[in-house]
Scaffold this motif. Sequence first.
Motif, PDB file in Angstrom:
ATOM      1  N   ALA A 135      24.105   0.564  -1.418  1.00  0.00           N
ATOM      2  CA  ALA A 135      24.606   1.944  -1.014  1.00  0.00           C
ATOM      3  C   ALA A 135      24.345   1.993   0.507  1.00  0.00           C
ATOM      4  O   ALA A 135      24.635   3.117   1.178  1.00  0.00           O
ATOM      5  N   ALA A 136      23.930   0.805   1.134  1.00  0.00           N
ATOM      6  CA  ALA A 136      23.377   0.872   2.498  1.00  0.00           C
ATOM      7  C   ALA A 136      24.526   1.096   3.607  1.00  0.00           C
ATOM      8  O   ALA A 136      24.460   1.693   4.687  1.00  0.00           O
ATOM      9  N   GLN A 137      25.578   0.601   3.140  1.00  0.00           N
ATOM     10  CA  GLN A 137      26.770   0.202   4.149  1.00  0.00           C
ATOM     11  C   GLN A 137      27.180   1.612   4.953  1.00  0.00           C
ATOM     12  O   GLN A 137      27.562   1.628   6.182  1.00  0.00           O
ATOM     13  N   PRO A 138      27.318   2.696   4.213  1.00  0.00           N
ATOM     14  CA  PRO A 138      27.987   3.787   4.899  1.00  0.00           C
ATOM     15  C   PRO A 138      27.100   4.493   6.169  1.00  0.00           C
ATOM     16  O   PRO A 138      27.410   5.222   6.994  1.00  0.00           O
ATOM     17  N   TRP A 139      25.794   4.154   5.919  1.00  0.00           N
ATOM     18  CA  TRP A 139      24.686   4.950   6.832  1.00  0.00           C
ATOM     19  C   TRP A 139      24.580   3.779   8.157  1.00  0.00           C
ATOM     20  O   TRP A 139      24.030   4.319   9.128  1.00  0.00           O
ATOM     21  N   ALA A 140      25.246   2.911   8.171  1.00  0.00           N
ATOM     22  CA  ALA A 140      25.239   2.032   9.475  1.00  0.00           C
ATOM     23  C   ALA A 140      25.786   2.724  10.672  1.00  0.00           C
ATOM     24  O   ALA A 140      26.922   3.092  10.435  1.00  0.00           O
ATOM     25  N   GLY A 141      25.030   2.827  11.779  1.00  0.00           N
ATOM     26  CA  GLY A 141      25.409   3.655  12.751  1.00  0.00           C
ATOM     27  C   GLY A 141      25.200   5.091  12.856  1.00  0.00           C
ATOM     28  O   GLY A 141      25.624   5.811  13.627  1.00  0.00           O
ATOM     29  N   THR A 142      24.696   5.396  11.667  1.00  0.00           N
ATOM     30  CA  THR A 142      24.475   6.915  11.665  1.00  0.00           C
ATOM     31  C   THR A 142      22.871   7.238  12.082  1.00  0.00           C
ATOM     32  O   THR A 142      21.975   6.547  12.132  1.00  0.00           O
ATOM     33  N   ASP A 143      22.861   8.409  12.976  1.00  0.00           N
ATOM     34  CA  ASP A 143      21.730   8.705  13.118  1.00  0.00           C
ATOM     35  C   ASP A 143      20.839   9.396  12.439  1.00  0.00           C
ATOM     36  O   ASP A 143      20.812  10.646  11.925  1.00  0.00           O
ATOM     37  N   THR A 144      20.074   8.330  11.437  1.00  0.00           N
ATOM     38  CA  THR A 144      19.611   8.943  10.082  1.00  0.00           C
ATOM     39  C   THR A 144      18.298   9.822  10.272  1.00  0.00           C
ATOM     40  O   THR A 144      18.250  10.533   9.569  1.00  0.00           O
ATOM     41  N   GLU A 145      17.645   9.564  11.590  1.00  0.00           N
ATOM     42  CA  GLU A 145      16.359  10.209  11.891  1.00  0.00           C
ATOM     43  C   GLU A 145      16.885  11.890  11.971  1.00  0.00           C
ATOM     44  O   GLU A 145      16.276  12.593  11.556  1.00  0.00           O
ATOM     45  N   ARG A 146      17.961  11.985  12.594  1.00  0.00           N
ATOM     46  CA  ARG A 146      18.392  13.360  12.961  1.00  0.00           C
ATOM     47  C   ARG A 146      18.986  13.790  11.671  1.00  0.00           C
ATOM     48  O   ARG A 146      18.770  14.961  11.502  1.00  0.00           O
ATOM     49  N   LEU A 147      19.710  13.177  11.028  1.00  0.00           N
ATOM     50  CA  LEU A 147      20.148  13.628   9.783  1.00  0.00           C
ATOM     51  C   LEU A 147      19.183  13.991   8.572  1.00  0.00           C
ATOM     52  O   LEU A 147      19.255  15.000   8.071  1.00  0.00           O
ATOM     53  N   VAL A 148      18.004  13.353   8.532  1.00  0.00           N
ATOM     54  CA  VAL A 148      17.016  13.545   7.715  1.00  0.00           C
ATOM     55  C   VAL A 148      16.289  14.820   8.274  1.00  0.00           C
ATOM     56  O   VAL A 148      16.011  15.831   7.239  1.00  0.00           O
TER      57      VAL A 148
END
Length: 270
Positions: free
Chosen positions: A232-245
Amino acid sequence: MNPVRHLWTLIEPLHAVTYFAPEARAAYEEVGLRGFWRGYFAGRAAPLGAVTAAPVTALFFGFAPRMVERALPDIWSRISPADALRCREAGAASALRSHGTTTEAADLLWAAASGARTSGRALAAANAALPAPEDPHARLWLATTVLREHRGDGHVTALVTNGVDGCEALVWRDAIDGLRGELQGNRGWTDEEWDAARQRLAARGWVDGDGRATAAGRAAHARMEELTDELAAQPWAGTDTERLVALLTPAAEALHRVIPYPNAMGLPRG
């Protein structure tokens, strides 16, 4: 918590409004789909077109075939896939509109969903092929749906890699979490089928005579969950996950009140 799994715990409540939120349930009922399962099968299967039960049984994985056969293809005599798509979008967007979701979150999620590789992931691919809705709440919902079906397709791959069928997957989870009452009836398996699946897992050394998970069964389950996270990890690469959280947490926490606990999705209480 694994960051990929943490993101799933945030997007799953947003996706799940289509099944549990009053606004979404009302949208299905307004077009004549009364009863929880008619809306469920019509809405979730609609991106695939007017399919019969066989491919849906394969892709949804955990459902007993007879339960799917009761819904499909009969459901398409009540509503077309195109109308089901319009209905689920309207209901989901209405449900999200009052729960603190933002255009920024929709844009970040849409970027992640648009980058998801869907080869071998039929449910994710079918949803990803739909046009981007103009309404940000509808766009956010569709993005969460692409991402959760991407994870779900990978989860099925992990189970199949472990040689586990749909009923065994539920029995295995019950052996760890004790959720038979929630899982068996909601997926349509008989007591005889459930007990046969438990015997197969016992033969592998994964459950004991009382149906509880052994140490080997827990270890194998942990490896399967780790593989699901990796896939499941691939789509999140390059995403600002901290901001999204930060953006998704308030809405996800608010939406926990419309989701039943325990639930067959495996979503923990927020």
